[in-house]
Write a protein that holds these residues in place. Structure first.
Motif, PDB file in Angstrom:
ATOM      1  N   LEU A 216      -4.002  -5.826  -6.520  1.00 54.62           N
ATOM      2  CA  LEU A 216      -3.424  -6.680  -5.479  1.00 54.62           C
ATOM      3  C   LEU A 216      -2.468  -5.882  -4.599  1.00 54.62           C
ATOM      4  CD1 LEU A 216      -4.671  -9.089  -7.028  1.00 54.62           C
ATOM      5  CD2 LEU A 216      -2.585 -10.372  -6.491  1.00 54.62           C
ATOM      6  N   ALA A 217      -1.664  -5.020  -5.234  1.00 57.10           N
ATOM      7  CA  ALA A 217      -0.740  -4.198  -4.460  1.00 57.10           C
ATOM      8  C   ALA A 217      -1.506  -3.285  -3.506  1.00 57.10           C
ATOM      9  CB  ALA A 217       0.147  -3.381  -5.399  1.00 57.10           C
ATOM     10  N   ASN A 218      -2.621  -2.723  -3.961  1.00 53.92           N
ATOM     11  CA  ASN A 218      -3.429  -1.875  -3.095  1.00 53.92           C
ATOM     12  C   ASN A 218      -4.030  -2.664  -1.938  1.00 53.92           C
ATOM     13  OD1 ASN A 218      -2.940   0.468  -4.519  1.00 53.92           O
ATOM     14  ND2 ASN A 218      -4.831   0.373  -5.711  1.00 53.92           N
ATOM     15  N   GLN A 219      -4.443  -3.899  -2.203  1.00 55.34           N
ATOM     16  CA  GLN A 219      -4.978  -4.740  -1.136  1.00 55.34           C
ATOM     17  C   GLN A 219      -3.899  -5.062  -0.102  1.00 55.34           C
ATOM     18  OE1 GLN A 219      -7.480  -8.105  -2.747  1.00 55.34           O
ATOM     19  NE2 GLN A 219      -7.201  -6.952  -4.656  1.00 55.34           N
ATOM     20  N   VAL A 220      -2.689  -5.327  -0.580  1.00 52.10           N
ATOM     21  CA  VAL A 220      -1.579  -5.587   0.341  1.00 52.10           C
ATOM     22  C   VAL A 220      -1.327  -4.366   1.215  1.00 52.10           C
ATOM     23  CG1 VAL A 220       0.905  -6.016   0.506  1.00 52.10           C
ATOM     24  CG2 VAL A 220      -0.479  -7.323  -1.120  1.00 52.10           C
ATOM     25  N   ALA A 221      -1.331  -3.174   0.603  1.00 52.97           N
ATOM     26  CA  ALA A 221      -1.085  -1.950   1.357  1.00 52.97           C
ATOM     27  C   ALA A 221      -2.128  -1.746   2.451  1.00 52.97           C
ATOM     28  CB  ALA A 221      -1.065  -0.756   0.408  1.00 52.97           C
ATOM     29  N   LEU A 222      -3.395  -1.964   2.112  1.00 54.84           N
ATOM     30  CA  LEU A 222      -4.455  -1.781   3.103  1.00 54.84           C
ATOM     31  C   LEU A 222      -4.379  -2.833   4.203  1.00 54.84           C
ATOM     32  CD1 LEU A 222      -7.380  -0.850   0.702  1.00 54.84           C
ATOM     33  CD2 LEU A 222      -6.442   0.601   2.504  1.00 54.84           C
ATOM     34  N   ALA A 223      -4.147  -4.081   3.817  1.00 49.48           N
ATOM     35  CA  ALA A 223      -4.031  -5.136   4.824  1.00 49.48           C
ATOM     36  C   ALA A 223      -2.870  -4.861   5.760  1.00 49.48           C
ATOM     37  CB  ALA A 223      -3.856  -6.497   4.149  1.00 49.48           C
ATOM     38  N   ALA A 224      -1.727  -4.470   5.203  1.00 48.27           N
ATOM     39  CA  ALA A 224      -0.552  -4.180   6.034  1.00 48.27           C
ATOM     40  C   ALA A 224      -0.836  -3.038   6.992  1.00 48.27           C
ATOM     41  CB  ALA A 224       0.638  -3.846   5.142  1.00 48.27           C
ATOM     42  N   HIS A 225      -1.549  -2.015   6.520  1.00 48.40           N
ATOM     43  CA  HIS A 225      -1.878  -0.882   7.395  1.00 48.40           C
ATOM     44  C   HIS A 225      -2.659  -1.342   8.614  1.00 48.40           C
ATOM     45  CE1 HIS A 225      -3.388   2.953   8.822  1.00 48.40           C
ATOM     46  NE2 HIS A 225      -4.617   2.464   8.728  1.00 48.40           N
ATOM     47  N   TYR A 226      -3.726  -2.080   8.379  1.00 48.95           N
ATOM     48  CA  TYR A 226      -4.561  -2.494   9.510  1.00 48.95           C
ATOM     49  C   TYR A 226      -3.864  -3.542  10.375  1.00 48.95           C
ATOM     50  CZ  TYR A 226      -8.513   0.168   7.758  1.00 48.95           C
ATOM     51  OH  TYR A 226      -9.333   1.191   7.364  1.00 48.95           O
TER      52      TYR A 226
END
Length: 295
Positions: free
Chosen positions: A128-138
């Motif tokens: 979930l943390a990795n998904q948050v990081a990717l979503a925040a990036h884009y």
């Protein structure tokens, strides 16, 4: 806190909102994908297995992936962004149940004690943390529209004592992830709304009993569609940020804001009452270079 219902009219339009949903093949993820599609969203669903129900909507696409794989997640987000030019909504939902109690260890065939599995933490929290990081990036680097909504699947056990140690710890961690990233986004003027949903007993693949069996046990349960409505409300209501909607039997209550207010009133964790002052103290203590203004 008072319970409320979520009617169809309470969910705003999601027309062409580019949405990524993990754990989309069944249960809450599938119900949310179907609801978002009915509201006009463009949905990129992802899971280990294909959806248990056929979704023929042209605005839906499915990717088979392992959420614990960073390359798999990167490919999913890159695909959505390349095809649509933006990502508007992430529902980080994929999760599994308890694997370890952490109070016992097994002996391997070599006679040595085996390290307990961390799979529940890896799926429920690290992924979930990795998904948050990717979503925040884009969401923060795309031009139009900049920003977006991120919703995490927590659990009623995020706020409870429950006999499933690794599962409960991971779901408590989801709330911590929401709190920490929400404050960081606010302090750095990032146009992100990060929320969570905390379902109580929900009839998904994680449980092995039917609605009738739940009723025979005297337990109130709900269909996954009830949780999906709370996810859609958080996505469509742009006033909601750092909130967690608990659902029980199709009724809802926002638990995070009143809990936060109570904790602020009862405890002074850093010795300062005002949130802005606490942030200054933390920055000073951890060497951000910012000076604490004393008035």
């Amino acid at each position: 806190m008072s319970y409320f219902e979520i009617a169809e009219s309470d969910i705003g339009p999601l027309n062409d909102k580019v949405t990524i949903i993990t754990g989309a093949s069944s249960g809450i993820g599938l119900a949310t994908a179907q609801l978002f599609l009915s509201k006009g969203a463009i949905v990129y669903g992802a899971d280990l297995q294909a959806p248990i129900a056929t979704i023929s909507d042209p605005k839906f696409s499915f990717t088979s992936l392992d959420v614990t794989s960073w390359p798999d997640l990167c490919a999913l987000f890159q695909k959505a962004h390349a095809e649509q030019g933006r990502i508007d909504v992430l529902f980080a939902n994929a999760g599994i149940y308890s694997r370890e109690d952490y109070l016992s260890v097994r002996q391997g065939t070599d006679g040595q004690l085996e390290e307990p599995s961390k799979l529940t933490f890896q799926v429920n929290l690290s992924a979930l943390a990795n998904q948050v990081a990717l979503a925040a990036h884009y969401m923060t680097t795309q031009q139009t529209p900049r920003g977006g909504c991120i919703t995490l699947t927590a659990s009623s056990t995020s706020y409870q004592r429950f006999d499933a140690p690794d599962y409960v710890a991971s779901k408590h961690g989801v709330i911590g992830l929401m709190r920490g990233t929400s404050v960081h986004a606010k302090n750095n003027n990032l146009p992100l709304r990060i929320n969570a949903v905390a379902p109580s007993w929900t009839r998904t693949g994680l449980v092995t009993v039917s609605q009738m069996q739940f009723e025979n046990l005297g337990i109130i349960s709900q269909p996954p569609e009830a949780v999906a409505r709370s996810v859609a409300l958080l996505a469509s209501d742009e006033t909601r940020s750092c909130q967690c909607i608990y659902s029980r039997g199709g009724e809802y209550v926002e638990v995070e804001e009143p809990m936060h207010a109570t904790m602020l009133k009862q405890f002074r964790f850093t010795g300062l009452a005002e949130e802005d002052e606490r942030e200054q103290v933390i920055d000073l203590i951890f060497g951000s270079g910012k000076e604490l203004e004393v008035q």
